[in-house]
Design a protein around this motif. Structure first.
Motif, PDB file in Angstrom:
ATOM      1  N   GLY A  69     -24.389 -47.788 -92.611  1.00  0.00           N
ATOM      2  CA  GLY A  69     -25.695 -48.046 -93.214  1.00  0.00           C
ATOM      3  C   GLY A  69     -26.843 -48.102 -92.238  1.00  0.00           C
ATOM      4  N   PRO A  71     -29.874 -46.950 -90.173  1.00  0.00           N
ATOM      5  CA  PRO A  71     -30.767 -45.797 -90.406  1.00  0.00           C
ATOM      6  C   PRO A  71     -30.525 -44.628 -89.462  1.00  0.00           C
ATOM      7  CG  PRO A  71     -32.013 -47.845 -90.479  1.00  0.00           C
ATOM      8  CD  PRO A  71     -30.631 -48.201 -90.035  1.00  0.00           C
ATOM      9  N   ARG A  74     -27.267 -42.681 -90.856  1.00  0.00           N
ATOM     10  CA  ARG A  74     -27.150 -42.243 -92.246  1.00  0.00           C
ATOM     11  C   ARG A  74     -26.906 -40.734 -92.312  1.00  0.00           C
ATOM     12  NH1 ARG A  74     -32.096 -45.922 -94.617  1.00  0.00           N
ATOM     13  NH2 ARG A  74     -30.932 -47.894 -94.626  1.00  0.00           N
ATOM     14  N   ARG A 240     -27.590 -53.775 -87.342  1.00  0.00           N
ATOM     15  CA  ARG A 240     -28.542 -52.678 -87.584  1.00  0.00           C
ATOM     16  C   ARG A 240     -29.766 -52.756 -86.679  1.00  0.00           C
ATOM     17  NH1 ARG A 240     -27.784 -51.702 -94.156  1.00  0.00           N
ATOM     18  NH2 ARG A 240     -25.521 -51.415 -93.972  1.00  0.00           N
TER      19      ARG A 240
END
Length: 492
Positions: A69, A71, A74, A240
């Motif tokens: 997940g 960015p 992706r 993340r």
């Protein structure tokens, strides 16, 4: 016990509040994170991406899993597997595997990967001390069976080599897979090359620092094959976010990315030819030929993608070829043979510290400039006041002085002529006036001929009709204000 040979440091949370008020520094502080990726410039990755981006190549990452997940990942992470459970490998509480995947294939949303169009096959295994040689062997086989053409192993263990792990590496090599592994970090596993990097046929990767020197935290030994950046490697990480990694884990991921670029550029090239292309285009460092620190040399992605390298029939890291320094002789057609890696150090852009220094410098320069302007304005007004006091000009007249050099406007109640000692702009000195010391009277310009000539602003009216001016006297000159010596005749 297996140890991940790369430590991920957290990103700083913010800047000092006092420095954030510097408006000049704020736009630069928001510079792309790509500026922190110094190693991409040393490797000339932008140039390599003009040739290949890794499209169509699957890289297996046997590690703590990969956060699909994020960015920057992706669209890059495939459904993988887990060595201990039924998971698909697409979660990573530890962050180590995600960092490796970002180095290999980050899509540029925040940072760039070595092979941004490659796909990641995550094979999740237990982190930390619970990871065993059996997990390593299982993970390698899972990656091969999942379709990986390159496998990255950023972990290691000291001690005797496990036969099951050796068999798993052989399983991969026999199926035309390139296996890349970190040699280990001194502070964790000691100075010697660890398993699985010391298994024959594996590309064992040591670490370098900025400028291409050997990173002192890297293990070393006769099994070393290639060297790649391993100090302060900035990329994505846990939760993340982003962060720096120190270790040969990062070096291994960089080489895995380069292998993906080669396999994408030359899809019919065998795994032994890919390995041969990597070691034969390496930039020799340290003692000539293969050495315990740099192996065959520093990795050169552009040369590996463009050089004319002869084909081989077997893995050059196996058998007699592995011990022969001639295997690393650079091919004659290798591009940019005079390339100096130190010229490409840290050109991605400014660091946060550099931005802060520049911002402070700009702010100081602005303050000095404003102070100078203020001083000039104050000095001008002071000078005008001094002149006003010397000439007895009222303050309200001085305040309404124009900037065009035409003198002050004449307010109601003041005479039309300026005070004594101040000549009206454009007027001529009156007869009998005494010039100041060191000055000489200026000649009177010729009057404009013709009936349409008009006196300029502030000039005296012409003589009354019928009145004749004495010979040699300017008819437009004002009457003498005081008796005195007659100035010399004006030349005509």
């Amino acid at each position: 016990m297996r140890v991940y040979v790369g430590a991920l440091r957290p990103v700083a949370a913010g800047l000092l509040a006092g420095l954030m008020v510097l408006g000049a520094a704020q736009p630069a502080a928001a510079a792309p994170r790509r500026a922190e990726q110094w190693y991409l410039d040393e490797l000339r990755i932008d140039r390599a991406h003009q040739i290949s981006t890794g499209r169509g190549v699957v890289v297996g990452v046997v590690d703590t899993g990969v956060d699909a997940g994020h960015p920057d990942l992706r669209g890059r992470v495939l459904r993988g597997a887990s060595t201990r459970d039924a998971g698909d490998g697409r979660r990573d509480p530890a962050g180590h595997g995600t960092h490796m995947a970002g180095i290999i294939a980050a899509n540029g949303a925040g940072v760039d990967g070595i092979a941004p169009d490659a796909q990641i096959l995550p094979i999740r295994k237990p982190p930390g001390g619970s990871f065993t040689p059996e997990d390593s062997a299982t993970g390698i086989r899972m990656a091969v069976d999942g379709g990986a053409k390159v496998i990255n192993l950023s972990y290691g263990s000291a001690g005797a080599v496990d036969e099951g792990e050796v068999a798993a590496v052989r399983y991969a090599l026999e199926r035309d897979v390139v296996v890349v592994s970190a040699v280990g970090n001194v502070r964790q596993l000691g100075p010697d090359v660890t398993a699985p990097a010391n298994i024959p046929g594996v590309i064992a990767v040591t670490g370098t620092s900025r400028g291409g020197g050997f990173w002192n935290g890297s293990a070393q030994g006769p099994e070393a094959v290639i060297a790649a950046p391993g100090d302060e490697v900035y990329n994505i990480g846990r939760d993340r976010g982003y962060g720096w990694g120190d270790g040969t884990s990062d070096s291994s991921a960089i080489v895995s990315g380069v292998a993906a670029l080669i396999r994408s550029k030359y899809p019919k090239l065998s795994a032994p030819d890919v390995i041969n292309r990597i070691i034969r285009t390496a930039r020799d460092a340290g003692p000539p030929g293969r050495d315990p620190r740099f192996g065959f040399g520093r990795i050169d992605p552009v040369a590996a993608l463009t050089a004319d390298v002869p084909s081989v029939s077997a893995n050059p890291l196996l058998g007699a070829a592995a011990a022969s320094p001639s295997a690393a002789a650079p091919p004659a057609a290798a591009e940019d043979d005079n390339f100096d890696v130190t010229k490409y150090g840290d050109r991605g852009g400014p660091t946060d510290q550099q931005v802060m220094v520049v911002g402070i410098g700009i702010a100081v320069a602005l303050v000095v400039l404003l102070a100078l302007v203020g001083f000039l304005i104050w000095n001008r007004r002071r000078h005008r006041r001094d002149l006003a006091r010397a000439g007895d000009i009222p303050d309200e007249v001085l305040d309404r002085m124009g900037d065009g050099g035409h003198g002050p406007p004449v307010p109601v109640g003041h005479p039309a002529t300026p005070p004594s000692g101040y000549a009206q702009p454009g007027a001529h000195p009156a007869p009998g006036a005494h010039p100041q010391s060191g000055q000489h009277p200026q000649p009177t310009p010729y009057a404009h001929p013709g009936p349409y000539a008009h006196p300029g602003p502030g000039a005296y009216p012409p003589p009354a009709q019928g009145q004749q001016s004495p010979p040699g006297q300017n008819p437009w000159a004002p009457p003498p204000t005081s008796p005195g010596p007659t100035p010399p005749d004006t030349p005509r």
